[in-house]
Design a protein around this motif. Structure first.
Motif, PDB file in Angstrom:
ATOM      1  N   THR A   1       0.848  -1.224  -0.065  1.00 10.50           N
ATOM      2  CA  THR A   1      -0.138  -0.111   0.065  1.00 10.50           C
ATOM      3  C   THR A   1       0.876   1.443  -0.095  1.00 10.50           C
ATOM      4  O   THR A   1       1.918   1.330   0.696  1.00 10.50           O
ATOM      5  CB  THR A   1      -0.767  -0.024   1.443  1.00 10.50           C
ATOM      6  OG1 THR A   1       0.104  -0.166   2.582  1.00 10.50           O
ATOM      7  CG2 THR A   1      -1.861  -0.965   1.231  1.00 10.50           C
ATOM      8  N   VAL A   2       0.336   2.286  -0.750  1.00 14.23           N
ATOM      9  CA  VAL A   2       0.850   3.632  -0.847  1.00 14.23           C
ATOM     10  C   VAL A   2       0.041   4.704  -0.489  1.00 14.23           C
ATOM     11  O   VAL A   2      -1.102   4.715  -0.952  1.00 14.23           O
ATOM     12  CB  VAL A   2       1.575   3.727  -2.133  1.00 14.23           C
ATOM     13  CG1 VAL A   2       2.061   5.228  -2.061  1.00 14.23           C
ATOM     14  CG2 VAL A   2       2.533   2.849  -2.518  1.00 14.23           C
ATOM     15  N   SER A   3       0.175   5.602   0.669  1.00 17.45           N
ATOM     16  CA  SER A   3      -0.613   6.527   0.971  1.00 17.45           C
ATOM     17  C   SER A   3      -0.724   7.542  -0.047  1.00 17.45           C
ATOM     18  O   SER A   3       0.369   7.670  -0.740  1.00 17.45           O
ATOM     19  CB  SER A   3      -0.237   7.322   2.466  1.00 17.45           C
ATOM     20  OG  SER A   3       0.754   8.138   2.179  1.00 17.45           O
ATOM     21  N   LEU A   4      -1.676   8.458  -0.042  1.00 12.72           N
ATOM     22  CA  LEU A   4      -1.965   9.477  -1.187  1.00 12.72           C
ATOM     23  C   LEU A   4      -0.976  10.627  -0.862  1.00 12.72           C
ATOM     24  O   LEU A   4      -0.171  10.960  -1.777  1.00 12.72           O
ATOM     25  CB  LEU A   4      -3.387   9.998  -1.239  1.00 12.72           C
ATOM     26  CG  LEU A   4      -3.508  11.135  -2.223  1.00 12.72           C
ATOM     27  CD1 LEU A   4      -3.475  10.257  -3.546  1.00 12.72           C
ATOM     28  CD2 LEU A   4      -4.888  11.661  -2.063  1.00 12.72           C
ATOM     29  N   ASP A   5      -0.672  10.819   0.386  1.00 14.70           N
ATOM     30  CA  ASP A   5       0.450  11.565   0.635  1.00 14.70           C
ATOM     31  C   ASP A   5       1.706  11.525   0.405  1.00 14.70           C
ATOM     32  O   ASP A   5       2.610  12.223  -0.322  1.00 14.70           O
ATOM     33  CB  ASP A   5       0.517  11.871   2.202  1.00 14.70           C
ATOM     34  CG  ASP A   5      -0.596  12.827   2.546  1.00 14.70           C
ATOM     35  OD1 ASP A   5      -1.391  13.286   1.751  1.00 14.70           O
ATOM     36  OD2 ASP A   5      -0.820  13.072   3.721  1.00 14.70           O
ATOM     37  N   ALA A   6       2.131  10.144   0.522  1.00 10.28           N
ATOM     38  CA  ALA A   6       3.468   9.704  -0.019  1.00 10.28           C
ATOM     39  C   ALA A   6       3.597   9.703  -1.566  1.00 10.28           C
ATOM     40  O   ALA A   6       4.706   9.937  -2.178  1.00 10.28           O
ATOM     41  CB  ALA A   6       3.662   8.325   0.426  1.00 10.28           C
ATOM     42  N   TYR A   7       2.483   9.285  -2.265  1.00 10.12           N
ATOM     43  CA  TYR A   7       2.474   9.356  -3.789  1.00 10.12           C
ATOM     44  C   TYR A   7       2.740  10.758  -4.048  1.00 10.12           C
ATOM     45  O   TYR A   7       3.407  10.934  -5.086  1.00 10.12           O
ATOM     46  CB  TYR A   7       1.224   8.724  -4.315  1.00 10.12           C
ATOM     47  CG  TYR A   7       1.156   8.501  -5.684  1.00 10.12           C
ATOM     48  CD1 TYR A   7       1.875   7.649  -6.382  1.00 10.12           C
ATOM     49  CD2 TYR A   7       0.429   9.642  -6.513  1.00 10.12           C
ATOM     50  CE1 TYR A   7       1.849   7.530  -7.776  1.00 10.12           C
ATOM     51  CE2 TYR A   7       0.233   9.445  -7.848  1.00 10.12           C
ATOM     52  CZ  TYR A   7       0.930   8.523  -8.532  1.00 10.12           C
ATOM     53  OH  TYR A   7       0.994   8.443 -10.089  1.00 10.12           O
TER      54      TYR A   7
END
Lengths: 321, 321
Positions: B155-161
């Protein structure tokens, strides 16, 4: 004046810190790992010595020395990828530990950080420093490309091999000395001689390295003797033997290069001796070493100031094996 | 004031020459080949526009623009190696045509030559130019590393993306504009706003790119629509859908990500629509675009001078699809 040993110790202390941000650790930890493998730091110390030949060591010179060492490590990380080398200094290479993509990027970022250190230079010679650094960086890439080309070539001339060695190894040693000398305020004549001192010394060192890989004392050399022969690596010795062997010996050598005979190393060494390439290599090394010392003599500063560089040359290249 | 089209033409003419020595051709011909594949040269033109917002375009700015374009191409060559991409702009990538080792070195040498162009700058702002260029170069490497990390993460958070996109794409656009503005003599406030204009514009562009890959008109988009979905690429849409879908839809989406179902693209698009991520993406893009225009408005120069940048923004990011 400081000795090589003393400056090595000082540089190691100066260099002993992280040169990168903390995050992302997946990029910068591999870069730190590689720098942590150590090394003799010969090139940055040459930069310090090149400065001290003409003046007290300036703050700028520490920055340039750091940039040189980072540049050198960048080339090693990328060379290891290209050569598919599993080990460096007895430890896993960056790509074998962290994967090729990360090793590629860790090298890239190390080169960028080298330019961060260069950008700290406030000397009036700033643009000249960057110019020489860049030219040398390009030449080192060219040397690596030629080395890869040679692996695939049937034959390589001695002249082409020397040119490759000059680019891949010598110019960085020569430029390190000259960058220090520029910062130390040396004039054009002296800059020429210190560069040529380094260039010739670098070639002499490589001739010695090729010689020792074949004829060295395994206990002293620290590498597997005969490794180059096993790998059919084009070296000063093999290239000269292929150029100078009589037809019968050349045929025997060609056959050995195609084989994995258990006595391959021994048999190739016998041919090298029969062609006299062992003695030839000693002579060649002495020629380059003499040329280096001649250029050192020609630098117009007091002879006493040259003592550390003379010791360095004798440390890197022995007059007899 | 010149339009984007006019500056693009001028830059193409300026850039249209070999940037490398002739020899060894085995190294420099691959580098020339890649530059010959073309590109929109958006970033160097942004550098020229950033300058012209404040002053006539200076000779230094052409050098920095060239360095930026070389840097950008260096990252593309290396990214293609890391991504194992066979094609770029419909043509063979450097590594697929010349092998990975040569592609790696061709990239390295292109970065070094970028610094040769930077070294031609004689502006009083020289050190600041190098500092911003280097910081940006590091950030682009960091963005690529994060992108590779995300490929392996569950999983990747929107913020990290968004942070990754900012580093991988936006900062170079932002820095190109700011480098030009620094050379043009802009003050601190204006430098802040032009950088933020570019940073927000870059993110808006990437949101649009992710959207068009899923919902675009194949005839207009120029890439295979649904390519990201087929490759399970983490995009704004997929990340948001995984974050916002109800348990049943999320289970369906997870199952589709594991499959190669012939209707995969269609089914994933249906889930995207059911979660409303298509409308959400339009809104997100508009938010970033509005922020970009706000920063452009806040730059303290006559509104008329900003016309070319306004057109560029509207060219890169459309307000409706």
């Amino acid at each position: 004046m400081h000795s090589f040993e003393s400056l090595s110790k000082d540089f190691a202390a100066f260099f002993q810190k992280s040169h990168f941000p903390d995050q992302p650790a997946s990029l910068y930890q591999p870069a730190d790992y590689f720098l942590g493998l150590g090394g003799k730091r010969v090139r940055p110390v040459c930069c310090l010595m090149g400065n001290e030949l003409f003046d007290e060591i300036l703050p700028d010179t520490w920055q340039v020395a750091t940039a040189i060492e980072l540049f050198h490590n960048f080339t090693l990380i990328h060379d290891d990828i290209m050569d598919k080398a599993p080990l460096r200094r007895g430890m896993a290479t960056v790509h074998s530990r962290y994967g090729e993509p990360t090793a590629l990027l860790a090298g890239d970022v190390m080169l960028v950080v080298a330019y961060d250190y260069l950008n700290k230079v406030r000397s009036e010679h700033f643009h000249r420093i960057i110019q020489l650094f860049n030219r040398t960086a390009r030449e080192v890439c060219e040397g690596q490309q030629l080395d890869m080309n040679f692996e695939k070539s049937e034959t390589v001339s001695l002249d082409a091999y020397i040119k490759m060695i000059e680019l891949k190894t010598s110019v960085l040693l020569a430029a390190s000395l000259k960058l220090g000398a520029i910062l130390g305020g040396a004039g054009e004549g002296n800059l020429h001689h210190i560069y040529e001192f380094g260039r010739n010394l670098g070639i002499a060192f490589q001739v010695q390295d090729d010689y020792l890989d074949a004829f060295g004392d395994p206990d002293k050399f620290g590498k597997q003797v005969g490794g180059d022969i096993m790998a059919n690596k084009k070296t000063f010795l093999l290239i000269k033997a292929l150029e100078s062997a009589d037809p019968a010996l050349k045929a025997e050598l060609d056959a050995l290069l195609q084989s994995n005979h258990p006595d391959k190393v021994e048999k190739v060494l016998a041919i090298f001796r029969a062609c006299g390439v062992d003695e030839w290599a000693k002579t060649l090394k002495d020629q380059y070493l003499s040329a280096a010392f001649q250029h050192l003599d020609d630098i117009a500063v007091l002879s006493k100031r040259k003592e550390p560089l003379r010791s360095l040359a004798n440390f890197l290249v022995q007059r007899d094996y």
